[in-house]
Design an enzyme around this catalytic site. Structure first.
Site, PDB file in Angstrom:
ATOM      1  N   GLU A  61       0.889  -0.836  -0.238  1.00  0.00           N
ATOM      2  CA  GLU A  61      -0.185   0.133   0.307  1.00  0.00           C
ATOM      3  C   GLU A  61       0.579   1.515   0.126  1.00  0.00           C
ATOM      4  O   GLU A  61       2.052   1.005   0.662  1.00  0.00           O
ATOM      5  CB  GLU A  61      -0.615   0.158   1.091  1.00  0.00           C
ATOM      6  CG  GLU A  61      -2.014   1.439   1.584  1.00  0.00           C
ATOM      7  CD  GLU A  61      -2.856   1.546   0.968  1.00  0.00           C
ATOM      8  OE1 GLU A  61      -3.288   0.433  -0.316  1.00  0.00           O
ATOM      9  OE2 GLU A  61      -2.486   2.594  -0.208  1.00  0.00           O
ATOM     10  N   ASP A 111      -8.013   1.023  -7.531  1.00  0.00           N
ATOM     11  CA  ASP A 111      -8.971   2.433  -8.719  1.00  0.00           C
ATOM     12  C   ASP A 111      -9.203   2.086  -9.193  1.00  0.00           C
ATOM     13  O   ASP A 111      -8.513   2.169 -10.624  1.00  0.00           O
ATOM     14  CB  ASP A 111      -7.718   3.650  -8.041  1.00  0.00           C
ATOM     15  CG  ASP A 111      -6.980   3.567  -7.005  1.00  0.00           C
ATOM     16  OD1 ASP A 111      -8.215   3.773  -5.424  1.00  0.00           O
ATOM     17  OD2 ASP A 111      -5.753   3.880  -6.739  1.00  0.00           O
ATOM     18  N   LYS A 115     -12.304   7.881 -16.137  1.00  0.00           N
ATOM     19  CA  LYS A 115     -12.401   8.632 -16.734  1.00  0.00           C
ATOM     20  C   LYS A 115     -11.494   7.778 -18.458  1.00  0.00           C
ATOM     21  O   LYS A 115     -10.784   7.564 -18.222  1.00  0.00           O
ATOM     22  CB  LYS A 115     -11.541   9.984 -16.403  1.00  0.00           C
ATOM     23  CG  LYS A 115     -12.254  10.886 -15.644  1.00  0.00           C
ATOM     24  CD  LYS A 115     -11.834  12.354 -15.299  1.00  0.00           C
ATOM     25  CE  LYS A 115     -12.687  12.770 -14.226  1.00  0.00           C
ATOM     26  NZ  LYS A 115     -12.046  13.856 -13.935  1.00  0.00           N
ATOM     27  N   ASP A 148     -15.323  -3.757  -9.744  1.00  0.00           N
ATOM     28  CA  ASP A 148     -16.778  -2.895  -9.960  1.00  0.00           C
ATOM     29  C   ASP A 148     -17.030  -2.275 -11.415  1.00  0.00           C
ATOM     30  O   ASP A 148     -18.348  -2.494 -11.364  1.00  0.00           O
ATOM     31  CB  ASP A 148     -17.269  -2.552  -8.618  1.00  0.00           C
ATOM     32  CG  ASP A 148     -17.597  -0.631  -8.608  1.00  0.00           C
ATOM     33  OD1 ASP A 148     -16.603  -0.996  -8.873  1.00  0.00           O
ATOM     34  OD2 ASP A 148     -18.000   0.145  -9.113  1.00  0.00           O
ATOM     35  N   THR A 181     -13.647  -7.232   1.039  1.00  0.00           N
ATOM     36  CA  THR A 181     -12.760  -6.287   1.417  1.00  0.00           C
ATOM     37  C   THR A 181     -13.527  -4.789   1.513  1.00  0.00           C
ATOM     38  O   THR A 181     -15.192  -5.011   1.433  1.00  0.00           O
ATOM     39  CB  THR A 181     -11.701  -5.619   0.175  1.00  0.00           C
ATOM     40  OG1 THR A 181     -13.139  -4.871  -0.733  1.00  0.00           O
ATOM     41  CG2 THR A 181     -11.370  -6.956  -0.543  1.00  0.00           C
ATOM     42  N   PHE A 183     -13.850  -1.555   0.494  1.00  0.00           N
ATOM     43  CA  PHE A 183     -14.553  -0.896  -0.984  1.00  0.00           C
ATOM     44  C   PHE A 183     -15.323  -2.354  -1.566  1.00  0.00           C
ATOM     45  O   PHE A 183     -16.339  -1.568  -1.133  1.00  0.00           O
ATOM     46  CB  PHE A 183     -13.355  -1.053  -1.873  1.00  0.00           C
ATOM     47  CG  PHE A 183     -12.620   0.411  -1.217  1.00  0.00           C
ATOM     48  CD1 PHE A 183     -11.704   0.328  -0.791  1.00  0.00           C
ATOM     49  CD2 PHE A 183     -12.925   1.577  -2.355  1.00  0.00           C
ATOM     50  CE1 PHE A 183     -11.332   1.744  -0.095  1.00  0.00           C
ATOM     51  CE2 PHE A 183     -11.968   2.812  -2.047  1.00  0.00           C
ATOM     52  CZ  PHE A 183     -11.666   3.031  -1.030  1.00  0.00           C
ATOM     53  N   GLU A 184     -14.853  -3.542  -1.195  1.00  0.00           N
ATOM     54  CA  GLU A 184     -16.148  -4.268  -1.875  1.00  0.00           C
ATOM     55  C   GLU A 184     -17.337  -4.198  -1.062  1.00  0.00           C
ATOM     56  O   GLU A 184     -18.475  -4.038  -1.240  1.00  0.00           O
ATOM     57  CB  GLU A 184     -15.846  -5.720  -1.585  1.00  0.00           C
ATOM     58  CG  GLU A 184     -16.520  -6.947  -2.368  1.00  0.00           C
ATOM     59  CD  GLU A 184     -16.014  -8.248  -2.312  1.00  0.00           C
ATOM     60  OE1 GLU A 184     -15.027  -8.001  -2.156  1.00  0.00           O
ATOM     61  OE2 GLU A 184     -16.619  -9.265  -2.705  1.00  0.00           O
TER      62      GLU A 184
END
Ligand SMILES: C[S@@+](CC[C@H](N)C(=O)[O-])C[C@H]1O[C@@H](n2cnc3c(N)ncnc32)[C@H](O)[C@@H]1O
Length: 202
Positions: A61, A111, A115, A148, A181, A183-184
């Site tokens: 990380e 991430d 865009k 996702d 996780t 974020f999941e």
């Protein structure tokens, strides 16, 4: 946080930042090593460390605050099989992490770079990154990827099928225990759908 000891427990401080780490020196046993690339606050890493005491885990990380959280959590939970390395992923996989040292690599909820002009930053869509991850795995080692973003997933699938580094394996929900996780959990709670890919080296 003030009055914390240095070095921070379970953080990895390489002697030489330009030499590959020696897998055998990172843990006190020879249990298989799994990497969690972009581990964030480390909830997945810690849960895996708790569920699988016969495996070792390294989180990678770049954000200091998140690295320190993992360090503190691993101390609180008394885990000696979880370590954390503060490094940029690209440099870590290309220069620092042990070659052919990992039984599994988890690349979870990276991430998404939604865009169009940033699409080239999606690491799973870069052949060189896939090659570098491949080099870190043991024969038959697994690369597990979740996102996702349907665009990210489709593009990653396209790149993966264009090369012969990995073969794709089914990944049903009940294939093996696999904690969600941070974020999941958050993304599922927002009603988003996760896409998953399980790749085997060789
Ligand atoms: C969307 S979060 C996902 C965190 C965790 N895997 C999860 O699913 O909860 C992406 C994480 O990757 C880290 N990250 C992004 N780019 C990175 C890079 N180049 N090197 C190291 N970490 C990176 C971010 O700091 C962040 O913690």
């Amino acid at each position: 946080m003030r009055n914390e000891p240095f070095p921070f427990p379970n953080e990895i401080y390489p002697d030489d930042w330009f030499e590959r780490l020696d897998a055998a020196s990172l843990f006190s046993d020879n249990n298989p090593i799994e990497l969690d690339i972009g581990c964030g606050d480390g909830s997945f890493l810690i849960r895996m460390g708790e569920q699988f005491p016969d495996r070792n885990f390294i989180g990678v990380e770049r954000l200091l605050g998140r690295v320190r959280k993992v360090s503190r959590k691993s101390v609180r939970t008394g885990l000696s099989n979880v370590r954390i390395l503060r490094i940029d992923t690209k440099f870590g996989v290309k220069r620092l992490l042990p070659l052919a040292g990992a039984s599994r690599i988890h690349f979870l909820c990276p991430d998404p770079w939604p865009k169009k002009k940033h699409a080239s930053r999606r690491q799973m869509c870069q052949l060189e990154f896939l090659r570098d991850l491949h080099s870190l795995l043991l024969p038959k080692g697994e690369l597990l990827f979740k996102t996702d973003s349907p665009e990210y997933f489709e593009e990653a699938l396209e790149v993966q099928t264009s090369c012969d580094f990995f073969s794709e394996e089914e990944w049903p929900e009940d294939a093996f225990p696999y904690p969600q996780t941070d974020f999941e959990e958050q993304w599922l709670a927002e009603g988003r759908t996760m896409h998953r890919m399980r790749l085997i080296k060789g």
